[in-house]
Design a protein around this motif. Structure first.
Motif, PDB file in Angstrom:
ATOM      1  N   PHE A 127       0.825  -1.205   0.000  1.00  0.00           N
ATOM      2  CA  PHE A 127       0.000   0.000   0.000  1.00  0.00           C
ATOM      3  C   PHE A 127       0.864   1.262   0.000  1.00  0.00           C
ATOM      4  O   PHE A 127       0.644   2.176  -0.793  1.00  0.00           O
ATOM      5  CB  PHE A 127      -0.933  -0.008   1.212  1.00  0.00           C
ATOM      6  CG  PHE A 127      -1.835   1.197   1.287  1.00  0.00           C
ATOM      7  CD1 PHE A 127      -2.941   1.299   0.457  1.00  0.00           C
ATOM      8  CD2 PHE A 127      -1.571   2.221   2.181  1.00  0.00           C
ATOM      9  CE1 PHE A 127      -3.778   2.410   0.513  1.00  0.00           C
ATOM     10  CE2 PHE A 127      -2.398   3.334   2.248  1.00  0.00           C
ATOM     11  CZ  PHE A 127      -3.508   3.428   1.418  1.00  0.00           C
ATOM     12  N   LEU A 128       1.855   1.304   0.884  1.00  0.00           N
ATOM     13  CA  LEU A 128       2.702   2.495   0.977  1.00  0.00           C
ATOM     14  C   LEU A 128       3.567   2.688  -0.264  1.00  0.00           C
ATOM     15  O   LEU A 128       3.851   3.822  -0.658  1.00  0.00           O
ATOM     16  CB  LEU A 128       3.578   2.420   2.231  1.00  0.00           C
ATOM     17  CG  LEU A 128       2.838   2.592   3.557  1.00  0.00           C
ATOM     18  CD1 LEU A 128       3.784   2.371   4.738  1.00  0.00           C
ATOM     19  CD2 LEU A 128       2.204   3.979   3.659  1.00  0.00           C
ATOM     20  N   MET A 138      -0.134  14.719  -0.913  1.00  0.00           N
ATOM     21  CA  MET A 138       0.228  13.303  -0.901  1.00  0.00           C
ATOM     22  C   MET A 138       1.328  13.021   0.109  1.00  0.00           C
ATOM     23  O   MET A 138       1.312  11.996   0.803  1.00  0.00           O
ATOM     24  CB  MET A 138       0.667  12.856  -2.297  1.00  0.00           C
ATOM     25  CG  MET A 138      -0.461  12.649  -3.286  1.00  0.00           C
ATOM     26  SD  MET A 138      -1.660  11.398  -2.766  1.00  0.00           S
ATOM     27  CE  MET A 138      -0.626   9.933  -2.711  1.00  0.00           C
ATOM     28  N   GLN A 139       2.293  13.919   0.204  1.00  0.00           N
ATOM     29  CA  GLN A 139       3.365  13.748   1.188  1.00  0.00           C
ATOM     30  C   GLN A 139       2.821  13.834   2.608  1.00  0.00           C
ATOM     31  O   GLN A 139       3.250  13.088   3.487  1.00  0.00           O
ATOM     32  CB  GLN A 139       4.453  14.797   0.947  1.00  0.00           C
ATOM     33  CG  GLN A 139       5.250  14.553  -0.325  1.00  0.00           C
ATOM     34  CD  GLN A 139       6.134  15.707  -0.711  1.00  0.00           C
ATOM     35  OE1 GLN A 139       5.847  16.865  -0.398  1.00  0.00           O
ATOM     36  NE2 GLN A 139       7.225  15.420  -1.412  1.00  0.00           N
ATOM     37  N   GLY A 140       1.849  14.742   2.827  1.00  0.00           N
ATOM     38  CA  GLY A 140       1.203  14.831   4.135  1.00  0.00           C
ATOM     39  C   GLY A 140       0.392  13.590   4.438  1.00  0.00           C
ATOM     40  O   GLY A 140       0.356  13.111   5.582  1.00  0.00           O
ATOM     41  N   LEU A 199       0.006   8.354   7.333  1.00  0.00           N
ATOM     42  CA  LEU A 199      -0.028   6.894   7.293  1.00  0.00           C
ATOM     43  C   LEU A 199       1.103   6.286   8.117  1.00  0.00           C
ATOM     44  O   LEU A 199       0.902   5.278   8.808  1.00  0.00           O
ATOM     45  CB  LEU A 199       0.072   6.403   5.848  1.00  0.00           C
ATOM     46  CG  LEU A 199      -1.138   6.669   4.942  1.00  0.00           C
ATOM     47  CD1 LEU A 199      -0.825   6.259   3.514  1.00  0.00           C
ATOM     48  CD2 LEU A 199      -2.374   5.939   5.449  1.00  0.00           C
ATOM     49  N   LEU A 200       2.293   6.885   8.038  1.00  0.00           N
ATOM     50  CA  LEU A 200       3.428   6.368   8.808  1.00  0.00           C
ATOM     51  C   LEU A 200       3.181   6.475  10.309  1.00  0.00           C
ATOM     52  O   LEU A 200       3.724   5.699  11.102  1.00  0.00           O
ATOM     53  CB  LEU A 200       4.707   7.120   8.438  1.00  0.00           C
ATOM     54  CG  LEU A 200       5.287   6.819   7.049  1.00  0.00           C
ATOM     55  CD1 LEU A 200       6.498   7.698   6.774  1.00  0.00           C
ATOM     56  CD2 LEU A 200       5.664   5.353   6.910  1.00  0.00           C
ATOM     57  N   GLN A 201       2.349   7.433  10.700  1.00  0.00           N
ATOM     58  CA  GLN A 201       2.010   7.574  12.117  1.00  0.00           C
ATOM     59  C   GLN A 201       0.917   6.632  12.554  1.00  0.00           C
ATOM     60  O   GLN A 201       0.905   6.145  13.685  1.00  0.00           O
ATOM     61  CB  GLN A 201       1.602   9.024  12.403  1.00  0.00           C
ATOM     62  CG  GLN A 201       2.746  10.019  12.271  1.00  0.00           C
ATOM     63  CD  GLN A 201       2.287  11.452  12.387  1.00  0.00           C
ATOM     64  OE1 GLN A 201       1.146  11.782  12.044  1.00  0.00           O
ATOM     65  NE2 GLN A 201       3.152  12.316  12.872  1.00  0.00           N
ATOM     66  N   ARG A 202      -0.033   6.331  11.634  1.00  0.00           N
ATOM     67  CA  ARG A 202      -1.229   5.591  12.022  1.00  0.00           C
ATOM     68  C   ARG A 202      -1.183   4.104  11.668  1.00  0.00           C
ATOM     69  O   ARG A 202      -1.865   3.299  12.299  1.00  0.00           O
ATOM     70  CB  ARG A 202      -2.459   6.230  11.387  1.00  0.00           C
ATOM     71  CG  ARG A 202      -2.680   7.676  11.822  1.00  0.00           C
ATOM     72  CD  ARG A 202      -3.866   8.290  11.104  1.00  0.00           C
ATOM     73  NE  ARG A 202      -5.102   7.620  11.468  1.00  0.00           N
ATOM     74  CZ  ARG A 202      -6.185   7.621  10.708  1.00  0.00           C
ATOM     75  NH1 ARG A 202      -6.163   8.181   9.523  1.00  0.00           N
ATOM     76  NH2 ARG A 202      -7.284   7.004  11.120  1.00  0.00           N
TER      77      ARG A 202
END
Length: 392
Positions: free
Chosen positions: A179-180, A378-380, A385-388
């Motif tokens: 996904f990432l 998109m970067q935000g 996503l990296l946090q959640r």
């Protein structure tokens, strides 16, 4: 949101239970890279250094910058193969030390340098998942908090071995990584699209200001020939006395510009109309900014305004086509002075043609701006996503 500390906030269906805490030393075997004689660099096998870690989403053989000649024994000891994790050993700031990247080339192996630490898997993991995991805020904090040093910050094999992470099963790792990586591909597409437009604009500007490309008026007729003038004949310069250390105390509501762009809003302004600013000294010397009216600039910059019958945005494009490096003076701190670069010869068309050129080029800028805005979103999104999607 789960009350259990080892379950991420955002999760794919079908995956349950807590993630497992691990010590990085239980997952990876670490080794420092090789240092060769300087005459061996520049040829031979590809050689991973710090810039390769910092400048890529992941590392492959073809995107490695440097190379080095090594013996067969040196290659065996320092081989980097698919799935290996590379860490930056030192940095001038604590926030940047220990940054990681993954090697994802299945076809070719490389070697790695002395400013890099290699981590080789003790048991199977998804390399892309590990790459994302090591870039999460909590993993970065684990590494930076354990770094040492004063002038430069460092991490070593022992430091990295003690880093605590929380990970999940291989199937869930693969789902998250897939996904990432799709999000990253979208980011790369937008980045390439913006770069292509910027390259196109640069090419058009070169043709326009060399006279190879000309616009016609509304009747399809040629505009008058361009006049050759000195920059000082079409533009004026003003200086600023605003100091960066005074901004916080004295300013409040309107815009102030620094070398990197908008710094803060200020409670007064010096320029009513749009203008151009140029960094006159320091690391960003020669950098141009198009500034909106009701604003001012720091004292390290100068305000460049058009004279009568000169379109402001045309002047900005004209200045963007000048090589200011040839006017730089100073050895410790570089400077440029208006008195020097104001002698630059410039081709100046009639005001209607200036406005047509300005409209065309600003239209490209608007398209670039839209893409960069989407890119920022998109970067935000990825940052969130990296946090959640990982345990924090």
């Amino acid at each position: 949101m789960s009350k259990q500390s080892n379950i991420p906030q955002l999760r794919f269906k079908g995956f349950e239970g807590e993630w497992k805490e691990i010590i990085l030393g239980d997952l990876l075997t670490f080794k420092n890279g090789l240092n060769s004689d300087k005459e061996k660099y520049g040829k031979g096998i590809k050689f991973i250094n710090v810039l390769d870690i910092l400048n890529n989403n992941f590392i492959t053989y073809d995107n490695i910058i440097g190379s080095v000649e090594v013996t067969e024994k040196e290659f065996e000891k320092n081989e980097v193969s698919y799935g290996d994790i590379l860490f930056q050993r030192s940095s001038e700031t604590r926030a940047e030390v220990g940054q990681a990247n993954v090697y994802l080339d299945r076809n070719k192996s490389s070697v790695f340098g002395g400013f890099v630490i290699r981590g080789k898997a003790k048991y199977e993991y998804n390399p892309l998942f590990m790459n994302y995991l090591l870039r999460t805020p909590i993993a970065r904090k684990e590494i930076t908090d354990k770094s040492g040093g004063s002038t430069r910050y460092n991490v070593g094999q022992d430091t990295l071995s003690q880093v605590q992470l929380t990970t999940t099963t291989l199937p869930e790792q693969e789902k998250i990584a897939s996904f990432l990586s799709a999000v990253d591909e979208k980011i790369q597409q937008l980045t390439r699209k913006a770069a292509l437009l910027e390259q196109y604009k640069k090419g058009v500007m070169q043709q326009l200001f060399s006279g190879k490309l000309r616009f016609k008026d509304e009747n399809g007729e040629e505009y008058a020939d361009w006049e050759e003038k000195k920059l000082g004949e079409v533009a004026t310069k003003k200086s600023s006395n605003i100091s960066a250390n005074k901004i916080e105390d004295n300013f409040g509501d309107f815009i102030i510009y620094g070398a990197s762009g908008i710094l803060k809003k200020v409670d007064f302004y010096k320029e009513e109309n749009d203008y151009i600013s140029i960094v006159k000294d320091g690391a960003g010397v020669g950098r141009l900014l198009y500034c909106k009216g009701k604003s001012s600039v720091l004292g390290t910059m100068e305000i460049i305004s058009p004279k009568q019958n000169i379109d402001t945005y045309f002047l900005f494009c004209l200045l963007s086509n000048i090589d200011f490096t040839k006017y730089i003076t100073g050895s410790t701190i570089p400077h440029i002075y208006f008195k020097d670069y104001s002698i630059e010869n410039c081709g100046i068309p009639s005001l209607p043609e200036q406005q047509k050129i300005a409209g065309f080029l600003s239209g490209i800028d608007e398209k670039i701006g839209v893409i960069k805005c989407e890119l920022g979103k998109m970067q935000g999104f990825k940052k969130g996503l990296l946090q959640r999607m990982f345990v924090s």
